[in-house]
Structures are given as structure tokens and as C-alpha cells.
Design an enzyme around this catalytic site. Structure first.
Site, PDB file in Angstrom:
ATOM      1  N   GLY A 139       6.307 -13.310   6.402  1.00  0.00           N
ATOM      2  CA  GLY A 139       6.608 -13.656   4.952  1.00  0.00           C
ATOM      3  C   GLY A 139       5.612 -13.121   3.764  1.00  0.00           C
ATOM      4  CB  CYS A 140       6.636 -10.734   0.820  1.00  0.00           C
ATOM      5  SG  CYS A 140       7.633 -12.028   0.184  1.00  0.00           S
TER       6      CYS A 140
END
Length: 345
Positions: free
Chosen positions: A148-149
Site C-alpha cells: 500500500g501507499c
């Protein structure tokens, strides 16, 4: 290598298409979108006119397997876990940009993502694609769970400190700020212009779905169970993530010592840049690029180390790291197709 994108109508999909068009070793043969099947890609994204003027297709794995070597899954959560077994049985490699394969404990999907995974048999097989940390495993993998970011920015900042036992694992506080593109392209009141302009919001306090991902990877590196306090904020900009991690030092350290630690840890990693002399990075300095910039400050008065890491959430936080993982899997230089200099101003 021939590749396809499943989920081409979202921001992750169009960013993948943009970056792959500049990759010398890749041929993007198909863009697949269930919701936009039949529509020209350039109708959805006019900036692609004369570049990708082909209709998007619905997913047909039998035909897909005859035409490609690897598939990128740029789908929302609760989609890709349904296709993983069929993709792998078709002898295709797969890089999943959603969160459906990142967590090793299947029970966590119900409590954090609100769905029951159907890919339990593949969770251990999926290599967590944090490129700088798991390069050896990625190079031998057929299935990648792209991070994920928020976790990408936070983990790259914290893992060197955890592995070197510089900070306490009992009180890690992470403040994350993201641009509105992190919410995706779907319509939402939360990111409506009049709601978001000149406004900043904290959201999902204590229950953001990236919390177990961060805790899983930090716990793996410490050989102990780590819990973190993570609060995300959405701010009125399009791209970018800034993570500020507050940690307690276990041993006395200077800024020079921390600089040396980070530089040594990432010395062979071209996309992690360590700031020196107290310089703190900002999101604009990585905009449109695959870089993660890290700066920090030792607060000797409180015996804390404050670490700031910044990324472009759509590039290093998603599509750029996916291509970096593709390069590692294929044995190419990590930087292939990812030479974009940050856009400034």
C-alpha cells in the site's frame, strides 16, 4: 515481455499505462475493465489520445493467457483475490496492486477489509513487494502483493531503525498525509471539491486498513509483535504522501550517526534518497517519480527520533513500485522505465 492491466479505468491503471509506455522491454497488449469494457481507453483518459487508442476489454483469462506473460491487477479491494488461482493456473505471473494478498493472516481480511478472502491458499505464496527490502524473494516470485501507499512510505522509513535496534518498538506514532487521488476515481462526498478545498481531515482513526500491513512487516523485522498508532489525513492536493514517524531512541544517537545508518542501509537502492544536514523532504520533490525521500531530526531534548518520508502515492506508492517489482522479477535493472525526474514546481 507482454503484459496486461486488469482494472485500467482507475488512477492506478492509467498510471501503469503511462509508465509502461516508456518501458523499453514491455509491450502493453491489453487493458481490461469490467465497468468500461468496449470504451476506448482514450475516451476515458483523453491524454492518451494517439498513444493508446484501443477499446478496453472484459476479462477472459483463456484468451489473455495466450497473449501475455504477466498481469497487473489494478483493481479495488475485494476483487483480485477471486482471480488469483485462475491466473496462476494459466501459468501467468501476477502483480496485485490491491490489498487482497498483502496480509498473511486470512482472518484479518474480515476485520480490516470487511470481506472473506477466497485466496487463503495463496497468501503465503504471495511475496510482499516492498522492492528495497525483499528484492531476493521478488526475483524468484510468480505472485507479488504490491504494498500500500502509506505502508511503503512508513516502512522504508522505519525498517532500518527496527533492524538496527535503534528505536523502541513499544511506542511508534505515525502521522500520514495524502492527496485526494489516494481515494481513487470513484465518486465520494468526502473528496467533493467543495468539501475538500481549503480543508484537511483526519479519517479512520485507529482502524485504517493499512495498519495491519505496517504492523505485520515491522513485526517480521523485529521478531516481536509490534503495534503502531497510525492516523491518516487527507489534504487538498492531488498527489503525494508525507509520513511523519515519531519514535523513542533506545540509545543516544546524533544526526550524523542516523544519516550514516540510512545511507549504509540503502546504498544500493536507487529510489531511496536520504537527506542530509537536517533537510526535510516535501511531497513536491518526488512528484511524478518513483523516489522515496527520507529526512529526520534527532530531538535530544526528548530523546526522540522524528522521521519524515515522502512518496508520490500513485508511483512509488502503487504503479511505479509495481514496475520496479516487474524489473526485479525479470532480472532487469530496477530503474528500467522509471527514469522520470520529479516534476517541479
Amino acid at each position: 515481455m507482454k503484459v496486461a492491466i486488469v482494472g485500467g479505468s482507475g488512477y492506478g491503471g492509467v498510471e501503469l499505462a503511462r509508465l509502461l509506455q516508456q518501458h523499453p522491454n514491455v509491450n502493453l497488449t491489453q487493458i481490461i475493465s469490467h465497468s468500461q469494457a468496449g470504451a476506448n481507453f482514450s475516451e476515458i483518459y483523453p491524454q492518451m489520445t494517439t498513444i493508446i487508442d484501443e477499446p478496453m476489454k472484459d476479462l477472459n483469462l483463456e484468451k489473455l493467457a495466450d497473449d501475455i506473460d504477466l498481469v497487473f491487477l489494478a483493481t479495488p479491494s475485494n476483487v483480485s483475490h477471486r482471480f488469483v488461482s485462475d491466473i496462476l493456473e494459466a501459468n501467468l505471473k501476477c502483480i496485485d496492486l490491491s490489498g487482497d494478498l498483502r496480509l498473511k493472516d486470512p482472518a484479518l481480511y474480515k476485520s480490516w477489509y470487511n470481506f472473506e478472502t477466497t485466496a487463503e491458499a495463496y497468501l503465503d505464496q504471495a511475496v510482499y513487494g516492498l522492492s528495497e527490502i525483499y528484492q531476493d524473494q521478488i526475483s524468484e516470485a510468480n505472485l507479488i502483493a504490491n504494498p500500500g501507499c502509506f505502508p511503503t512510505a512508513g516502512l522504508l522509513a522505519l525498517i532500518p531503525l527496527i533492524e538496527n535496534q535503534i528505536i523502541s518498538t513499544e511506542s511508534i506514532i505515525i502521522d500520514g498525509k495524502t492527496g485526494v487521488s489516494g481515494a481513487g476515481r470513484g465518486l465520494s462526498l468526502n473528496v467533493h471539491f467543495s468539501e475538500m478545498n481549503e480543508n484537511t481531515k483526519a479519517y479512520q482513526l485507529g482502524n485504517h486498513k493499512h495498519i495491519p500491513e505496517i504492523e505485520q512487516e515491522l513485526s517480521e523485522k523485529s521478531n516481536d509483535s509490534i503495534m503502531v498508532n497510525f492516523t491518516p489525513h487527507i489534504i487538498p492536493m492531488t498527489r503525494g504522501i508525507l509520513m511523519t514517524s515519531y519514535t523513542n531512541l533506545m540509545i543516544e544517537q546524533t544526526n550524523e550517526q542516523i544519516t550514516e545508518l540510512y545511507q549504509s542501509y540503502y546504498q544500493d537502492q536507487p529510489f531511496v534518497r536520504i537527506r542530509e544536514n537536517g533537510q526535510i523532504p516535501s511531497t513536491k520533490e518526488v512528484y511524478g517519480s518513483n523516489y522515496c525521500d527520507i529526512g529526520f531530526q534527532v530531538d535530544s531534548r526528548t530523546n526522540k527520533l522524528i522521521v519524515v518520508s515522502v512518496i508520490d502515492n500513485l508511483v512509488k506508492g502503487a504503479s511505479g513500485q509495481a514496475i520496479q517489482n516487474l524489473n526485479i522479477m525479470a532480472g532487469w535493472d530496477q530503474r528500467t522505465g522509471l527514469h522520470q525526474i520529479p516534476i517541479y514546481p
